[in-house]
Design a protein around this motif. Structure first.
Motif, PDB file in Angstrom:
ATOM      1  N   LYS A 175       4.302   3.794  -4.026  1.00  0.00           N
ATOM      2  CA  LYS A 175       3.593   4.787  -4.862  1.00  0.00           C
ATOM      3  C   LYS A 175       3.386   3.949  -6.301  1.00  0.00           C
ATOM      4  CE  LYS A 175       7.911   6.993  -6.033  1.00  0.00           C
ATOM      5  NZ  LYS A 175       8.505   8.088  -5.871  1.00  0.00           N
ATOM      6  N   SER A 176       3.949   3.070  -6.655  1.00  0.00           N
ATOM      7  CA  SER A 176       3.710   2.509  -8.087  1.00  0.00           C
ATOM      8  C   SER A 176       2.326   1.816  -7.844  1.00  0.00           C
ATOM      9  CB  SER A 176       4.850   1.300  -8.012  1.00  0.00           C
ATOM     10  OG  SER A 176       4.697   0.281  -7.423  1.00  0.00           O
ATOM     11  N   ARG A 177       1.702   1.729  -6.930  1.00  0.00           N
ATOM     12  CA  ARG A 177       0.290   1.315  -7.124  1.00  0.00           C
ATOM     13  C   ARG A 177      -0.528   2.270  -8.004  1.00  0.00           C
ATOM     14  NH1 ARG A 177      -3.523   2.879  -3.061  1.00  0.00           N
ATOM     15  NH2 ARG A 177      -2.717   4.578  -1.749  1.00  0.00           N
ATOM     16  N   PHE A 178      -0.140   3.743  -8.067  1.00  0.00           N
ATOM     17  CA  PHE A 178      -0.817   4.608  -8.803  1.00  0.00           C
ATOM     18  C   PHE A 178      -0.502   4.371 -10.233  1.00  0.00           C
ATOM     19  CE2 PHE A 178       0.059   6.856  -4.932  1.00  0.00           C
ATOM     20  CZ  PHE A 178      -1.359   6.816  -4.273  1.00  0.00           C
ATOM     21  N   PHE A 179       0.604   4.096 -10.576  1.00  0.00           N
ATOM     22  CA  PHE A 179       0.932   3.300 -12.111  1.00  0.00           C
ATOM     23  C   PHE A 179       0.008   2.577 -12.251  1.00  0.00           C
ATOM     24  CE2 PHE A 179       3.380   0.382 -14.510  1.00  0.00           C
ATOM     25  CZ  PHE A 179       3.587   1.000 -15.639  1.00  0.00           C
ATOM     26  N   TYR A 180      -0.179   1.342 -11.581  1.00  0.00           N
ATOM     27  CA  TYR A 180      -0.870   0.158 -11.987  1.00  0.00           C
ATOM     28  C   TYR A 180      -2.538   0.653 -12.119  1.00  0.00           C
ATOM     29  CZ  TYR A 180       2.824  -2.589 -10.367  1.00  0.00           C
ATOM     30  OH  TYR A 180       4.008  -3.377 -10.042  1.00  0.00           O
ATOM     31  N   GLU A 181      -2.854   1.713 -11.401  1.00  0.00           N
ATOM     32  CA  GLU A 181      -4.219   2.158 -11.376  1.00  0.00           C
ATOM     33  C   GLU A 181      -4.478   3.111 -12.504  1.00  0.00           C
ATOM     34  OE1 GLU A 181      -4.750   4.524  -7.490  1.00  0.00           O
ATOM     35  OE2 GLU A 181      -4.642   2.540  -6.272  1.00  0.00           O
ATOM     36  N   ALA A 182      -3.383   3.903 -12.914  1.00  0.00           N
ATOM     37  CA  ALA A 182      -3.537   4.869 -14.200  1.00  0.00           C
ATOM     38  C   ALA A 182      -3.811   3.964 -15.571  1.00  0.00           C
ATOM     39  CB  ALA A 182      -2.350   5.563 -14.268  1.00  0.00           C
ATOM     40  N   LYS A 193      -7.661  -2.679 -10.856  1.00  0.00           N
ATOM     41  CA  LYS A 193      -8.161  -2.380  -9.784  1.00  0.00           C
ATOM     42  C   LYS A 193      -8.148  -3.042  -8.584  1.00  0.00           C
ATOM     43  CE  LYS A 193     -11.411   0.221 -12.406  1.00  0.00           C
ATOM     44  NZ  LYS A 193     -10.706   1.367 -12.676  1.00  0.00           N
ATOM     45  N   TYR A 230      -4.118  -6.245  -7.059  1.00  0.00           N
ATOM     46  CA  TYR A 230      -4.920  -5.563  -8.071  1.00  0.00           C
ATOM     47  C   TYR A 230      -5.118  -6.515  -9.318  1.00  0.00           C
ATOM     48  CZ  TYR A 230      -3.624  -0.672  -6.466  1.00  0.00           C
ATOM     49  OH  TYR A 230      -3.584   0.307  -5.872  1.00  0.00           O
ATOM     50  N   ARG A 270       1.025   7.587 -21.032  1.00  0.00           N
ATOM     51  CA  ARG A 270       0.687   8.207 -19.665  1.00  0.00           C
ATOM     52  C   ARG A 270       2.183   8.438 -18.883  1.00  0.00           C
ATOM     53  NH1 ARG A 270      -4.606   7.141 -17.107  1.00  0.00           N
ATOM     54  NH2 ARG A 270      -5.859   6.421 -18.970  1.00  0.00           N
ATOM     55  N   GLU A 286       0.965  -1.234  -0.048  1.00  0.00           N
ATOM     56  CA  GLU A 286       0.134   0.216  -0.202  1.00  0.00           C
ATOM     57  C   GLU A 286       0.889   1.384   0.136  1.00  0.00           C
ATOM     58  OE1 GLU A 286      -3.972   1.056   2.111  1.00  0.00           O
ATOM     59  OE2 GLU A 286      -2.433   0.808   3.476  1.00  0.00           O
TER      60      GLU A 286
END
Length: 176
Positions: free
Chosen positions: A131-138, A142, A161, A176, A128
Protein backbone atom coordinates in the motif's frame (compact mmCIF):
# COMPACT_ATOMS: atom_id res chain seq x y z
CA UNK A 1 11.68 14.04 16.31
CA UNK A 2 15.07 14.27 14.66
CA UNK A 3 16.09 13.21 11.13
CA UNK A 4 19.80 12.69 10.68
CA UNK A 5 22.32 10.86 8.55
CA UNK A 6 22.81 7.25 9.60
CA UNK A 7 26.09 5.99 11.04
CA UNK A 8 27.39 2.43 11.32
CA UNK A 9 26.38 2.56 15.01
CA UNK A 10 22.75 2.70 13.80
CA UNK A 11 22.95 -0.58 11.86
CA UNK A 12 21.26 -2.70 14.56
CA UNK A 13 18.36 -0.26 15.02
CA UNK A 14 17.90 0.08 11.26
CA UNK A 15 17.94 -3.72 10.93
CA UNK A 16 15.24 -3.98 13.60
CA UNK A 17 13.02 -1.43 11.83
CA UNK A 18 13.71 -3.18 8.51
CA UNK A 19 12.75 -6.68 9.69
CA UNK A 20 9.77 -5.55 11.78
CA UNK A 21 8.48 -3.38 8.92
CA UNK A 22 8.84 -6.20 6.39
CA UNK A 23 6.80 -8.44 8.69
CA UNK A 24 3.94 -5.93 8.89
CA UNK A 25 4.15 -4.43 5.39
CA UNK A 26 4.45 -7.69 3.46
CA UNK A 27 2.19 -9.89 5.59
CA UNK A 28 -0.11 -11.79 3.19
CA UNK A 29 1.96 -10.52 0.22
CA UNK A 30 5.19 -12.48 0.75
CA UNK A 31 4.86 -15.96 2.32
CA UNK A 32 4.70 -15.62 6.11
CA UNK A 33 7.21 -18.44 6.69
CA UNK A 34 9.77 -16.37 4.73
CA UNK A 35 8.98 -13.29 6.83
CA UNK A 36 9.23 -15.29 10.07
CA UNK A 37 12.75 -16.39 9.12
CA UNK A 38 14.11 -12.88 8.52
CA UNK A 39 17.21 -12.35 10.63
CA UNK A 40 18.05 -9.19 12.54
CA UNK A 41 21.72 -10.17 12.49
CA UNK A 42 21.82 -10.67 8.71
CA UNK A 43 20.05 -7.35 8.20
CA UNK A 44 22.50 -5.67 10.59
CA UNK A 45 25.41 -6.92 8.44
CA UNK A 46 23.61 -5.66 5.32
CA UNK A 47 23.11 -2.21 6.87
CA UNK A 48 26.72 -1.95 8.05
CA UNK A 49 27.69 -2.58 4.41
CA UNK A 50 25.05 -0.17 3.04
CA UNK A 51 25.99 2.64 5.41
CA UNK A 52 29.70 2.19 4.65
CA UNK A 53 29.26 2.17 0.86
CA UNK A 54 30.20 5.33 -1.04
CA UNK A 55 27.21 6.87 -2.83
CA UNK A 56 24.58 5.52 -0.44
CA UNK A 57 22.58 8.12 1.44
CA UNK A 58 20.77 6.84 4.51
CA UNK A 59 18.77 8.91 6.97
CA UNK A 60 17.06 7.85 10.17
CA UNK A 61 14.13 9.29 12.09
CA UNK A 62 14.42 9.25 15.86
CA UNK A 63 11.54 9.58 18.27
CA UNK A 64 11.71 11.71 21.41
CA UNK A 65 13.81 9.21 23.35
CA UNK A 66 16.38 8.80 20.55
CA UNK A 67 15.09 5.44 19.28
CA UNK A 68 15.10 4.96 15.52
CA UNK A 69 11.53 4.51 14.26
CA UNK A 70 12.10 4.83 10.52
CA UNK A 71 14.72 5.21 7.81
CA UNK A 72 15.21 5.92 4.14
CA UNK A 73 18.04 4.96 1.83
CA UNK A 74 18.91 5.95 -1.68
CA UNK A 75 21.60 6.42 -4.23
CA UNK A 76 22.00 5.01 -7.69
CA UNK A 77 21.34 1.31 -8.34
CA UNK A 78 23.92 -0.45 -10.48
CA UNK A 79 21.08 -1.29 -12.88
CA UNK A 80 20.08 2.37 -13.25
CA UNK A 81 21.62 3.59 -16.51
CA UNK A 82 19.63 6.84 -16.72
CA UNK A 83 21.86 9.93 -16.58
CA UNK A 84 21.31 12.38 -13.72
CA UNK A 85 19.00 10.04 -11.82
CA UNK A 86 18.83 8.28 -8.49
CA UNK A 87 16.85 5.64 -6.67
CA UNK A 88 14.94 5.45 -3.43
CA UNK A 89 16.12 1.99 -2.41
CA UNK A 90 14.14 1.64 0.81
CA UNK A 91 11.91 3.51 3.20
CA UNK A 92 10.51 1.80 6.26
CA UNK A 93 8.72 3.14 9.31
CA UNK A 94 7.57 1.08 12.26
CA UNK A 95 3.85 0.44 11.95
CA UNK A 96 2.93 2.38 15.10
CA UNK A 97 4.65 5.50 13.71
CA UNK A 98 3.06 5.40 10.26
CA UNK A 99 0.58 8.08 9.25
CA UNK A 100 2.41 10.78 11.22
CA UNK A 101 4.17 12.50 8.29
CA UNK A 102 7.49 10.74 8.90
CA UNK A 103 7.58 9.26 5.39
CA UNK A 104 7.23 12.69 3.78
CA UNK A 105 9.97 14.12 5.99
CA UNK A 106 12.33 11.26 5.16
CA UNK A 107 11.53 11.48 1.45
CA UNK A 108 12.13 15.23 1.52
CA UNK A 109 15.53 14.77 3.21
CA UNK A 110 16.64 12.27 0.54
CA UNK A 111 15.25 14.35 -2.33
CA UNK A 112 17.17 17.40 -1.07
CA UNK A 113 20.33 15.28 -1.29
CA UNK A 114 19.36 14.16 -4.80
CA UNK A 115 18.80 17.80 -5.76
CA UNK A 116 22.32 18.57 -4.48
CA UNK A 117 23.60 15.76 -6.72
CA UNK A 118 21.68 17.22 -9.72
CA UNK A 119 19.45 14.18 -10.10
CA UNK A 120 16.53 15.07 -12.37
CA UNK A 121 14.72 11.71 -12.31
CA UNK A 122 14.18 9.57 -9.26
CA UNK A 123 13.01 5.96 -9.30
CA UNK A 124 11.52 3.64 -6.71
CA UNK A 125 10.54 -0.01 -6.99
CA UNK A 126 7.57 -1.27 -4.98
CA UNK A 127 5.53 -4.45 -4.91
CA UNK A 128 2.06 -3.96 -6.36
CA UNK A 129 0.45 -5.32 -3.18
CA UNK A 130 2.32 -2.84 -0.97
CA UNK A 131 0.00 0.00 0.00
CA UNK A 132 2.98 2.40 0.24
CA UNK A 133 2.72 2.71 -3.52
CA UNK A 134 -0.18 5.09 -2.92
CA UNK A 135 2.17 7.24 -0.82
CA UNK A 136 4.51 7.57 -3.81
CA UNK A 137 1.62 8.33 -6.13
CA UNK A 138 0.35 11.03 -3.76
CA UNK A 139 3.71 12.76 -4.12
CA UNK A 140 3.77 12.66 -7.91
CA UNK A 141 5.52 9.39 -8.78
CA UNK A 142 4.20 7.70 -11.94
CA UNK A 143 4.34 4.00 -12.81
CA UNK A 144 6.59 3.58 -15.84
CA UNK A 145 7.06 -0.18 -15.88
CA UNK A 146 6.05 -3.42 -14.20
CA UNK A 147 7.88 -6.73 -13.92
CA UNK A 148 6.90 -10.19 -12.75
CA UNK A 149 9.21 -11.41 -9.99
CA UNK A 150 9.33 -14.21 -7.42
CA UNK A 151 10.11 -13.87 -3.75
CA UNK A 152 10.11 -17.01 -1.62
CA UNK A 153 8.25 -18.82 -4.40
CA UNK A 154 5.46 -16.23 -4.56
CA UNK A 155 4.72 -14.71 -7.98
CA UNK A 156 4.56 -10.93 -7.51
CA UNK A 157 4.39 -7.79 -9.60
CA UNK A 158 7.09 -5.18 -9.10
CA UNK A 159 6.12 -1.65 -10.09
CA UNK A 160 8.79 0.87 -11.09
CA UNK A 161 7.84 4.46 -10.39
CA UNK A 162 9.54 7.63 -11.56
CA UNK A 163 9.51 11.22 -10.41
CA UNK A 164 10.42 13.77 -13.09
CA UNK A 165 9.24 16.60 -10.89
CA UNK A 166 10.03 16.61 -7.19
CA UNK A 167 7.95 19.69 -6.38
CA UNK A 168 5.20 17.70 -4.65
CA UNK A 169 7.81 16.32 -2.26
CA UNK A 170 10.01 19.37 -1.82
CA UNK A 171 7.28 21.99 -1.49
CA UNK A 172 7.12 22.66 2.27
CA UNK A 173 3.50 23.78 1.98
CA UNK A 174 2.42 20.45 0.52
CA UNK A 175 1.46 18.40 3.56
CA UNK A 176 -0.31 15.12 2.87
Amino acid sequence: MLIREATVADAQAIATVHVDSWRTTYKNIIPNDFLDKLSYEKRKALWIENISKEGNHIYVKENGDGSIVGFISGGKRATNQVAHSGDVTSIYILEEFQGMGIGKKLLTKLFLKFEELSYHSIFVEVLEGNKSRFFYEAFGAKVIKSENIKIAGAALTLLIYEWNDTALVLNPNNVR
